[in-house]
Each structure stands twice: as C-alpha cells, then as structure tokens.
Scaffold this motif. Structure first.
Motif, PDB file in Angstrom:
ATOM      1  N   SER A   1     -20.044  -9.078 -10.134  1.00  0.00           N
ATOM      2  CA  SER A   1     -20.861 -11.037  -9.818  1.00  0.00           C
ATOM      3  C   SER A   1     -20.709 -11.202  -8.867  1.00  0.00           C
ATOM      4  O   SER A   1     -20.488 -13.035  -8.417  1.00  0.00           O
ATOM      5  N   GLY A   2     -20.155 -10.682  -7.589  1.00  0.00           N
ATOM      6  CA  GLY A   2     -19.909 -10.753  -5.912  1.00  0.00           C
ATOM      7  C   GLY A   2     -18.986 -11.166  -6.158  1.00  0.00           C
ATOM      8  O   GLY A   2     -18.443 -11.697  -5.196  1.00  0.00           O
ATOM      9  N   ASN A   3     -17.596 -10.350  -6.735  1.00  0.00           N
ATOM     10  CA  ASN A   3     -16.929 -10.706  -6.634  1.00  0.00           C
ATOM     11  C   ASN A   3     -16.587  -9.359  -5.327  1.00  0.00           C
ATOM     12  O   ASN A   3     -16.942  -8.711  -6.052  1.00  0.00           O
ATOM     13  N   VAL A   4     -14.878 -10.202  -4.816  1.00  0.00           N
ATOM     14  CA  VAL A   4     -14.489  -9.004  -3.798  1.00  0.00           C
ATOM     15  C   VAL A   4     -13.257  -9.219  -3.673  1.00  0.00           C
ATOM     16  O   VAL A   4     -12.186  -9.792  -3.911  1.00  0.00           O
ATOM     17  N   LEU A   5     -12.465  -7.914  -3.606  1.00  0.00           N
ATOM     18  CA  LEU A   5     -11.086  -7.437  -3.851  1.00  0.00           C
ATOM     19  C   LEU A   5     -10.699  -6.531  -2.908  1.00  0.00           C
ATOM     20  O   LEU A   5     -11.440  -5.144  -2.612  1.00  0.00           O
ATOM     21  N   VAL A   6     -10.178  -6.566  -2.151  1.00  0.00           N
ATOM     22  CA  VAL A   6      -9.164  -5.812  -1.201  1.00  0.00           C
ATOM     23  C   VAL A   6      -7.902  -5.990  -1.699  1.00  0.00           C
ATOM     24  O   VAL A   6      -6.565  -6.146  -2.028  1.00  0.00           O
ATOM     25  N   TYR A   7      -7.110  -4.310  -2.181  1.00  0.00           N
ATOM     26  CA  TYR A   7      -6.276  -4.564  -2.735  1.00  0.00           C
ATOM     27  C   TYR A   7      -4.734  -2.987  -2.300  1.00  0.00           C
ATOM     28  O   TYR A   7      -5.377  -2.343  -1.403  1.00  0.00           O
ATOM     29  N   ASN A   8      -3.625  -3.529  -2.332  1.00  0.00           N
ATOM     30  CA  ASN A   8      -3.053  -2.245  -1.543  1.00  0.00           C
ATOM     31  C   ASN A   8      -1.752  -2.129  -2.769  1.00  0.00           C
ATOM     32  O   ASN A   8      -1.205  -3.150  -2.887  1.00  0.00           O
ATOM     33  N   GLY A   9      -1.502  -1.602  -3.717  1.00  0.00           N
ATOM     34  CA  GLY A   9      -0.599  -0.835  -4.469  1.00  0.00           C
ATOM     35  C   GLY A   9      -1.111   0.393  -5.685  1.00  0.00           C
ATOM     36  O   GLY A   9      -2.205   0.823  -5.568  1.00  0.00           O
ATOM     37  N   GLU A  10      -0.250   0.463  -6.447  1.00  0.00           N
ATOM     38  CA  GLU A  10      -0.467   1.446  -7.538  1.00  0.00           C
ATOM     39  C   GLU A  10       0.057   0.592  -8.165  1.00  0.00           C
ATOM     40  O   GLU A  10       0.822  -0.329  -8.752  1.00  0.00           O
ATOM     41  N   ILE A  11      -0.792   0.910 -10.075  1.00  0.00           N
ATOM     42  CA  ILE A  11      -0.513   0.135 -11.524  1.00  0.00           C
ATOM     43  C   ILE A  11      -0.337   1.232 -11.994  1.00  0.00           C
ATOM     44  O   ILE A  11      -0.626   2.884 -12.291  1.00  0.00           O
ATOM     45  N   TYR A  12       0.788   1.344 -12.168  1.00  0.00           N
ATOM     46  CA  TYR A  12       1.515   2.123 -13.337  1.00  0.00           C
ATOM     47  C   TYR A  12       2.253   2.033 -14.713  1.00  0.00           C
ATOM     48  O   TYR A  12       2.506   2.409 -15.925  1.00  0.00           O
ATOM     49  N   GLY A  13       1.239   1.125 -14.761  1.00  0.00           N
ATOM     50  CA  GLY A  13       1.091  -0.335 -16.352  1.00  0.00           C
ATOM     51  C   GLY A  13       0.811  -1.101 -16.224  1.00  0.00           C
ATOM     52  O   GLY A  13       0.797  -2.035 -15.217  1.00  0.00           O
ATOM     53  N   GLY A  14      -0.175  -1.850 -17.934  1.00  0.00           N
ATOM     54  CA  GLY A  14      -0.136  -3.308 -17.682  1.00  0.00           C
ATOM     55  C   GLY A  14      -1.526  -3.121 -17.853  1.00  0.00           C
ATOM     56  O   GLY A  14      -2.498  -3.629 -18.567  1.00  0.00           O
ATOM     57  N   VAL A  15      -2.614  -2.437 -16.707  1.00  0.00           N
ATOM     58  CA  VAL A  15      -3.757  -2.291 -16.553  1.00  0.00           C
ATOM     59  C   VAL A  15      -4.116  -0.614 -16.571  1.00  0.00           C
ATOM     60  O   VAL A  15      -3.402   0.072 -16.299  1.00  0.00           O
ATOM     61  N   HIS A  16      -4.735  -1.054 -17.506  1.00  0.00           N
ATOM     62  CA  HIS A  16      -4.939   1.554 -17.302  1.00  0.00           C
ATOM     63  C   HIS A  16      -6.161   1.288 -17.144  1.00  0.00           C
ATOM     64  O   HIS A  16      -6.999   0.664 -16.164  1.00  0.00           O
ATOM     65  N   VAL A  17      -6.009   2.913 -15.997  1.00  0.00           N
ATOM     66  CA  VAL A  17      -6.420   3.027 -14.926  1.00  0.00           C
ATOM     67  C   VAL A  17      -6.899   4.902 -15.456  1.00  0.00           C
ATOM     68  O   VAL A  17      -5.740   5.971 -15.727  1.00  0.00           O
ATOM     69  N   ALA A  18      -7.608   4.960 -15.537  1.00  0.00           N
ATOM     70  CA  ALA A  18      -8.142   6.442 -16.294  1.00  0.00           C
ATOM     71  C   ALA A  18      -7.607   7.650 -15.161  1.00  0.00           C
ATOM     72  O   ALA A  18      -7.103   7.020 -13.702  1.00  0.00           O
TER      73      ALA A  18
END
Length: 659
Positions: A114-131
C-alpha cells in the motif's frame, strides 16, 4: 538489533511536541521552517546506525506535496532540500539491520504493497504472530498494513473505527499488543500519518531532535552521531501546560537530542491549507501521544502491587521459618509460600530466557556458520553475581548442550576486581551444576588511561546522558559487549588448557537489567524501607521501574548495540514483571535482614532452586564498582576517591567538570 532514523524537513512545517502552547512557542523562539539545518547530516546518521546494523543499510525518501499528495520513493539519495517544489515535506527513512531472525535476509526500510513504510528495531515474543521463517519486521508490517487508515485515528480515536465501518484495528491497538522490546517509525500512506514510538519500558533506544532555530528539522534516531554528542545545545519547541505529562520538560533550553519518552506518537501531515495551526512563521504539525490499548499492559506500566504491607498473620507465618542463611539451610528452611513464589518466578524467567534464545528463530545463515563446536551463539554479560548467575543457569537449561556459552567479564583491576573474583567463583559453580556444558569465561582487561579515543566514542553513545556515572557504566558495558579478551583454558577446560586471545562472536547478549529495580536490590531501597517501611519501599521501587527507560535502558542499548550485537533483558519480560507484581512485597525482599540476604530475597530463593548455593549469597555490586572503573575514574578526574565522594562524582555532569 537494528538502527533506525527519520529526518522530516521542509514543507513550511514545524513539528512540535504534544502541547496546547506549541504554536505560541514557535513564534517565541523564532523558528523559520527550512530545508537547511546546522545539525546532523544524513551521512552521519547512516554511519552511526551502521555500527548497530552491520548486515544491511537502506534508505527511502518520500515527498508530501503542499496539497497532501504523496510522491513515490526516491531510494537512498536522502539529501535535504535537493529537488522538489516549495512546500514539499521530505521524509527520509534510514534502516540499518542486524539480521537475527527469519529464513531470508531483509532490507530496511520495508515498503508495503500500500506504499506504507516501516523501520523497526525490536523483537516480538507475543501479540503479533511471527512464523518461524519470518523476520519480526515482515510480520509487523503485515499486521500494520491491515490497520484502519481512517484519519480519525491520528486525531482523536485509538480504538477500532466506527465512522468508516472498518473492522481493522488501529495502529495503537496493534502496537499495544506486542510483547517484547521495540522502537519503530511507520508511515501510513492513506492517512498521511507518521507513527513512531518505543515500548512501555524503553528497552530499545529512540532519540528525538525537536526543531530549533539552528536546525528546524524533526529527527528521530536510535543513536547520536559522535559530532553531536557533547555540549551541543539548542532551544527547542516544548512548552507544556501545568498538569500535563512531565516526561516532556517545561524548559526550552535543551540538548540537541533527547530520549523519547515511552509511548506511541503520531504526526498527521495534512495539506497545508487544511492545517488548523498555520501562522506567519510556520505551519505547525503537532505530535499527538496515544494511549496504550491494552489493559494488562497498562497495569504493568502503573506497576501496582496488591499486597504491600503484611498483616500480623503474614509476619507470623514467616517467624523462625528462614533461620540462618547458610549454604545448607538457605532454602530448606523457607516456608511453602516462599517456595511457591520462587517457583513461579523461576518458571516465568525460564520461559523468558527460552523466548530470547530459541535458536530455531535465529537467522539460519548465521546459525549455519557455527560449525565449530567452540563457537557460541549466545553470550551473557557476566559478573558472577546473583542476576547473571541465574541467567547463565537458565540459559544452560534452554540451550542445546553442544553449544558453548560465553561469559563476558570486564575488569579495570585485573584479577583483583570484585567482579573478576566473583566471576571465577561463579564459573566453578556453573561447572559444578552443569559439567557437560562448555563454559568460556572471557576476561576483558583494560585500564582507563588507555581508553582516550574509546571514552570519547562512548560519550557519543550515552548521549544525552552525560554524568561520570553514565560514562563509567557505558564504558564497562561497551567493552564487555565487544567481547575482546583472553580465555584461560585451564579453568574453562578447553583449548588444551592454554591461555589464548579470543573475541566472542555471539550476536545475542543476555543482560540482567531490571532485577534490582523490581526486587529491591539497591542501597536506597534499604534506606527508604528504614525511613518509611513497606509503603515507602514500594513507592521507590515503582519510581525506579517507571524511570528505567530514561536512566538506564536507552543508554545501555546504545552502548551494547554499537558492536553489532543485541542486548536482551529477561528480567524485563512482560510476564516476569507481571509474576513479580503478583507476589507480596515481603516475599520479594526482607530489608530488615543483612545485605546479601534480605535484598532480592525472591531471586536468592530462585538461585537456590537452580542449585546456585554460593551465588544466592552474593551481595549487590553495580558494574562500575565491581569492575573498578569508578575507582579509576575518580582518581583520574577528581584526584582521589575521597575527593570524588565529596563532589558526589557519580552525578557530576562531565562538561561541567571540564570547565
């Protein structure tokens, strides 16, 4: 670990902090919107961020026209003010990546369909599914892309949108569900909204530069470049009304960079003619702070414990239950309530360590390189004290026995520093409880007088922190994280018993931050308990947890990450915090007992459960004292420890002393 940044410039806009008086402040300090600034350059940001994320570096540049339309990405040429029309707002995103998770390499910034842009610094251990085969950034962008982009979210509504009939969640709803440390910058194209923020405990650094007369740009960055890390002050647009959030100070004479307070923020870049805060000097885009949309997270932020003051029955049940706190009796004589509480904390901590060290979730290319059984995928910042010993024992339970574990120990007094002595003793205890594990103690030795260039570099990393205590801690952490030292094969039972030079290649470092704040490990906790009992102790501990983002986490994250390594903090896991808050305060600490016994009582019982009898008796020592850098710093900068104590050296600002 990644390094992220945003430079927002031009467009006749001035970005201001959340404040009803912001528009008046623009006129008061005389800021003129401009593409040019005397501040940090994009190239300087790239160089600083690249140290944090050595695997890839990317940039994306967008332009928002005066009428609100958005032009596409122009790639990595993120110069300020080159090209574009008058009235265009330029958004320059920078992302440097340390690839730690996922099956395929990624490049930041990530641009969605959709043209959205993300820069992310972190780890996800729950709440959002990460395969298992996905990177956290990929998974988060996918979730954010499904968010409702109705304009109302950036203006006043954080929950699901009713006015447009969308069933999608809002950006604050998604971010509020994440378990784990994070900082991010996210452009939502359809709503023309810039979202940014950091997790509720500030476990990942994010600095902000508010527009000033010298540099009218709005800038976010994980770290300050060296050229803007000492005595670089400028007036900033931040006037708060009384009673508003005091995370944003009232003073307008601030440093170039500040720690961004924990939270979720947005800036809506509406067309200039639709902006309601335009005046002769500038069109003001005001930052909005959003509420966390998660009741359980909000409870952790408030840090409220139900059981603070014990009743007579509570105290009676503990009488004669503990006895002398000696090696043979320390846990045997505890009550069942003590044991149950310690088991709960042990289970929560083990799960926290498991989440942070699961090799199935590490970047597979890096894992495949670890052919030699001497290589270690995980290391621990190791003093041999209570917290690091618990982490080491838990890591041993969570990590396949084929891997070596690096124990990184720094000393400014050779084998005589207290932390070196306790590290050697701790190594023996770890070898006793887990003899099949290869434990490698990395002895990182130096003297302060040999670190002139390194000290100046660390100054740029701790900035905007600027006291001698911050610098001492920063240098010790920076050297420890570098992992460049010596290994005595005779005590580690490796390399035929010889002593050899070694540099740890572990990219994930476990750190014990948060244990003292939550379990009454500081001397001031004992003082507060003596002066005001359980209530005053609880208030002091809550204050420590709620300000840890500003005092510790940003500084420590920047120092450790500078080596292209990632600090992970098991004691600050959301479930660990929740578990500790559910335990009565008198089971957490018992400060009428001696040092090394009643302080961090609950963790001493956890250590006993792990078989760490000697570690359970270790007194608290801060890294600056245990490594003896504070002593050497006092002698160098104040002449003697006595003179330093008289001057309260730890709280003295470095530039003040330099004058």
């Amino acid at each position: 670990m990644c390094g992220i940044a945003l430079v927002l410039s031009g467009g006749g806009r001035v970005v201001v902090a959340p404040s009803a008086a912001a528009a008046a402040a623009v006129a008061a300090v005389g800021i003129q919107p401009s593409d040019e600034g005397k501040g940090v350059t994009v190239d300087e940001l790239k160089a600083a961020l690249r140290r944090r994320g050595p695997d890839s570096l990317g940039c994306e540049r967008l332009r928002v026209r005066a009428d609100g339309t958005t032009l596409g990405s122009d790639g990595c040429d993120c110069g300020v003010g080159n090209g574009g029309d008058v009235g265009d707002t330029e958004l320059c995103f920078i992302g440097a990546t340390l690839q730690l998770r996922g099956a395929e390499p990624i490049l930041q910034p990530m641009v969605g369909q959709s043209g959205n842009v993300l820069v992310y610094n972190g780890e996800i251990y729950g709440g959002v599914h990460v395969a298992d085969d996905q990177n956290d950034t990929q998974s988060l962008l996918s979730s954010l892309e499904s968010c409702c982009s109705c304009e109302c979210h950036a203006l006043f509504r954080d929950e699901a949108c009713l006015c447009c009939g969308s069933v999608g969640k809002s950006v604050p709803q998604i971010l509020s569900t994440i378990k784990g440390p994070w900082a991010l910058i996210y452009w939502q194209k359809d709503s023309k909204t810039m979202w940014f923020g950091r997790d509720a405990f500030g476990r990942r650094s994010l600095l902000v530069h508010w527009p000033s007369p010298d540099d009218p740009r709005f800038i976010l960055s994980s770290v300050s470049p060296p050229s803007f890390a000492s005595n670089n002050s400028a007036p900033t647009v931040k006037v708060m009304e009384s009673g508003e959030d005091n995370d944003f100070p009232e003073s307008t004479n601030m440093s170039y960079w500040e720690e961004l307070p924990c939270g979720i923020y947005s800036i809506q870049l509406k067309s200039l003619e639709k902006s309601g805060m335009c005046m002769k000097e500038a069109c003001v885009s005001e930052v909005r702070r959003h509420d966390w949309i998660n009741s359980s997270l909000d409870e952790l932020i408030q840090w409220k414990r139900k059981s603070i003051v014990p009743t007579v029955d509570d105290l009676t049940s503990h009488q004669n239950s503990v006895g002398d706190y000696c090696l043979s009796q320390s846990f045997r004589n505890s009550t069942e309530a003590d044991k149950n509480a310690a088991y709960k904390v042990l289970i929560a901590l083990r799960e926290s360590v498991m989440l942070r060290t699961n090799l199935n979730r590490l970047f597979q290319d890096d894992l495949n390189k670890l052919k030699d059984d001497e290589l270690a995928p995980i290391a621990i910042l190791f003093s041999g004290g209570l917290d690091s010993m618990i982490l080491a024992a838990l890591l041993d339970q969570c990590l396949d026995s084929k891997w070596t574990i690096d124990l990184l120990n720094v000393s400014f007094d050779g084998q005589l520093a207290p932390d070196r002595i306790s590290a050697l003793a701790g190594l023996k205890e770890l070898q006793r409880i887990s003899p099949i594990r290869r434990w490698r103690l990395v002895e990182i030795d130096t003297v302060l007088t040999n670190l002139k260039g390194e000290s100046e570099h660390v100054m740029s990393l701790i900035y905007p922190s600027n006291t001698y205590m911050d610098l001492n801690i920063g240098i010790a952490l920076w050297l420890a994280a570098g992992g460049d030292g010596w290994v005595d094969g005779s005590i580690c039972n490796i390399q035929d018993g010889c002593r050899y030079k070694y540099k740890s290649t572990s990219r994930v470092l476990l750190v014990g931050s948060g244990a003292d704040e939550q379990c009454a490990g500081y001397g001031r906790h004992r003082t507060k308990y003596r002066l005001g009992g359980w209530v005053l102790l609880d208030e002091e501990m809550r204050l420590d947890v709620q300000r840890i983002w500003k005092r510790n986490m940003g500084r420590d994250d920047r120092c450790i990450s500078d080596h292209g390594k990632e600090a992970r903090f098991p004691f600050l896991d959301e479930n660990v915090i929740k578990t500790l808050l559910e335990i009565p305060l008198w089971d957490i600490a018992k400060l009428d007992e001696p040092v090394g016994k009643g302080d961090k009582k609950i963790l001493r019982e956890v250590a006993n459960l792990l078989g760490l009898k000697e570690a359970a008796l270790q007194p608290k020592r801060a890294i600056q004292f245990g490594s003896r850098i504070a002593r050497e710093s006092n002698r160098k900068n104040f002449g003697s420890n006595r003179a330093a104590n008289q001057a309260s050296a730890g709280s003295v600002e470095i530039h003040q002393r330099a004058r």
